[in-house]
Design a protein around this motif. Structure first.
Motif, short mmCIF file in Angstrom:
data_model
loop_
_atom_site.label_atom_id
_atom_site.label_comp_id
_atom_site.label_asym_id
_atom_site.label_seq_id
_atom_site.Cartn_x
_atom_site.Cartn_y
_atom_site.Cartn_z
N MET A 84 0.83 -1.19 0.00
CA MET A 84 0.00 0.00 0.00
C MET A 84 0.87 1.25 0.00
N SER A 85 0.39 2.28 -0.66
CA SER A 85 1.12 3.55 -0.73
C SER A 85 0.89 4.36 0.54
N LEU A 86 1.96 4.93 1.06
CA LEU A 86 1.85 5.84 2.19
C LEU A 86 1.63 7.26 1.67
N SER A 98 10.54 5.04 -3.17
CA SER A 98 9.10 4.81 -3.05
C SER A 98 8.66 4.82 -1.59
N ARG A 99 7.42 5.21 -1.38
CA ARG A 99 6.86 5.23 -0.03
C ARG A 99 5.74 4.19 0.05
N PHE A 100 6.10 2.99 0.47
CA PHE A 100 5.13 1.92 0.55
C PHE A 100 5.21 1.25 1.91
N VAL A 101 4.11 0.60 2.26
CA VAL A 101 4.10 -0.26 3.43
C VAL A 101 3.52 -1.61 3.00
N SER A 102 4.14 -2.68 3.48
CA SER A 102 3.60 -4.02 3.25
C SER A 102 2.79 -4.41 4.49
N VAL A 103 1.56 -4.88 4.27
CA VAL A 103 0.65 -5.23 5.36
C VAL A 103 0.26 -6.70 5.24
N THR A 104 0.45 -7.46 6.33
CA THR A 104 0.08 -8.88 6.33
C THR A 104 -0.84 -9.17 7.51
N PRO A 105 -2.11 -9.54 7.28
CA PRO A 105 -3.01 -9.92 8.37
C PRO A 105 -2.67 -11.32 8.89
#
Length: 487
Positions: A84-86, A98-105
């Protein structure tokens, strides 16, 4: 009061439902929902306008229970990582700019649909548990196992509901067996189960199978159970006359009401909660009408210790706000003390590389710091009865309640007459117990009043033994004053 957080230094909000101020650090946030208990959804209503990320089941529940716009809720699959983009104002970027975050539920093992979130990016790795219950099978979860093996978890936001040493209770499986045993000992009684909206339905399923009859639940609860995918037609009914097994909100169960029900048919209540550990300094007690089974969807102190031992985070942040600290009795404090000791030892070369390879809580440094507290906690993991330290924990929310304790009632004041009375000769520990008991009764009365305010039915009568509760308050305060009890 809400048990959500804005992650430190990040445009990420978890269970936090307030739009950012115009002069805030970030103008926009990524919003995540862990589960649908009310202390994690306060502020999330049909008027919400931002995109929300959560599990598929949470999405269905939020649409049904909170009337959130379905187009705003994006479902995430457990164990799958999403990029996801920050927002642009977040200054840090990766090596590619790049400004991204990886999210894992990750499955939180709390209630159906509940999730933890692992956030990864240029800021490092951050795990947010939300409400959760640690169990041994979690060490085999691929995401958590990777965190443990890599030993690079920077920050752990953890559910600290039962962080104090001595807050122990059996597994949920054992508690279910205890419920069935109580039922077998009362084969002809009507049995009322004290539950919250979501979270104790597995016990009701087993109770139905044991008695071979359906369980009465209100229509609103049945609607939730349908969303959970439970076998509703076979297990539940909305007609009280169809069954002697009843669902009831936990805060509605009282001796006064049970005595009235016993005038109709023999009736007992089984309260499914470990919340007594938050308010009492004694073991769970049963009486002739109410049984308490500490079925908990939160981690015990020893389970928290095992979680910390497995994940080895660089920093631990509490999710649940507490007003009372017990120096030396918190698993989290002990872990932070251990980290400080390790850091100091590394700077002075007091620890060898061999000892550093040992599991942290087994290291010589940690053993020299706090063997009694940690190891006694772990040894109590399978204890059949909780062992509670003297005193109370002033926690923001009772462990399994849907209603919240108003902040202003968190620390009731002792009357002036009580402060100056010659009869006031108790120890501080005894005074703590008095304040705890007062908290519990006032909380119960406030829950009744909250329910009254929420009812739209004009024929609704206050469901409360308020007079009995107020008399209990008077009896508690009386020994601290010169005012005699009036018959």
């Amino acid at each position: 009061m809400t048990n959500g957080k804005l992650l430190n230094g990040l445009p990420i909000a978890v269970d936090f439902w307030k739009l950012p101020p115009s002069n805030g650090l970030f103008k926009t946030y990524l919003y995540f929902l862990t589960h649908l208990h009310t202390d994690h959804t306060k502020g999330l209503t049909s008027t919400w306008t931002e995109t929300i990320y959560t599990s598929s089941l949470n999405r269905d529940l939020a649409i049904s229970m909170l009337k959130v716009n379905p187009e705003l809720i994006k479902p995430l699959e457990i164990g799958v990582s999403y990029k996801m983009s920050l927002p642009p104002e977040y200054g840090k970027s990766d090596e590619n700019g790049s400004r991204f975050v990886s999210v894992t539920p990750i499955d939180a093992n709390h209630i159906k649909g509940s999730v933890m979130y692992l956030f990864e990016g240029s800021f490092g790795r951050v795990l947010y548990t939300g409400d959760f219950r640690w169990c041994e099978s979690m060490i085999n979860d691929p995401v958590l196992k990777n965190l443990s093996e890599s030993k690079d978890l920077n920050v752990l936001y953890i559910d600290n509901t039962f962080e104090y040493i001595g807050n122990e209770f059996p597994t949920r499986e054992q508690c279910t067996l205890d419920v069935l045993k109580i039922m077998k000992n009362h084969p002809y009684h009507r049995i009322i189960f004290g539950c919250q909206t979501i979270g104790k339905e597995d016990v009701l399923l087993q109770a139905s199978l044991e008695r071979k009859e359906k369980v009465y639940v209100p229509e609103t609860i049945l609607k939730c159970y349908r969303l959970l995918g439970l076998p509703c037609e076979e297990i539940f009914t909305t007609d009280q006359a169809d069954s002697l097994l009843w669902f009831e909100k936990l805060n509605q169960i009282s001796q006064f009401d049970l005595k009235k029900k016993n005038s109709e048919i023999p009736t007992i209540a089984i309260k499914l909660t470990a919340s007594g550990l938050l308010y009492k300094s004694t073991k769970f007690k049963d009486d002739e009408l109410i049984f308490t089974v500490p079925y908990s969807n939160h981690s015990s102190a020893s389970e928290l210790a095992k979680c910390l031992d497995f994940l080895q985070p660089g920093l631990v942040e509490r999710i649940i706000r507490t007003n009372t600290q017990k120096p030396g009795l918190s698993i989290i404090d002990k872990f932070h003390s251990y980290l400080a000791t390790i850091k100091a030892a590394e700077m002075t070369d007091d620890i060898t590389s061999d000892s550093m390879e040992i599991s942290s809580f087994d290291s010589p440094v940690f053993k020299s710091q706090a063997p009694d507290y940690f190891y006694s906690a772990v040894s109590q993991l399978q204890s059949p009865m909780p062992i509670v330290p003297t005193g109370t924990e002033d926690t923001a929310l009772s462990e399994d309640m849907d209603e919240e304790l108003p902040p202003e009632l968190g620390s009731p004041r002792i009357p002036v007459a009580a402060q100056t009375s010659p009869l006031l000769t108790t120890t501080s520990g005894e005074l703590d117990e008095v304040v705890t008991e007062v908290n519990s009764i006032v909380f119960s009365i406030c829950s009744d009043l909250d329910q009254l305010g929420e009812e739209n039915n004009n024929d609704y009568t206050l469901y409360s033994d308020a007079f009995e509760k107020l008399m209990s308050l008077h009896k508690i305060y009386q020994p601290f004053t010169d005012i005699p009890m009036q018959n």
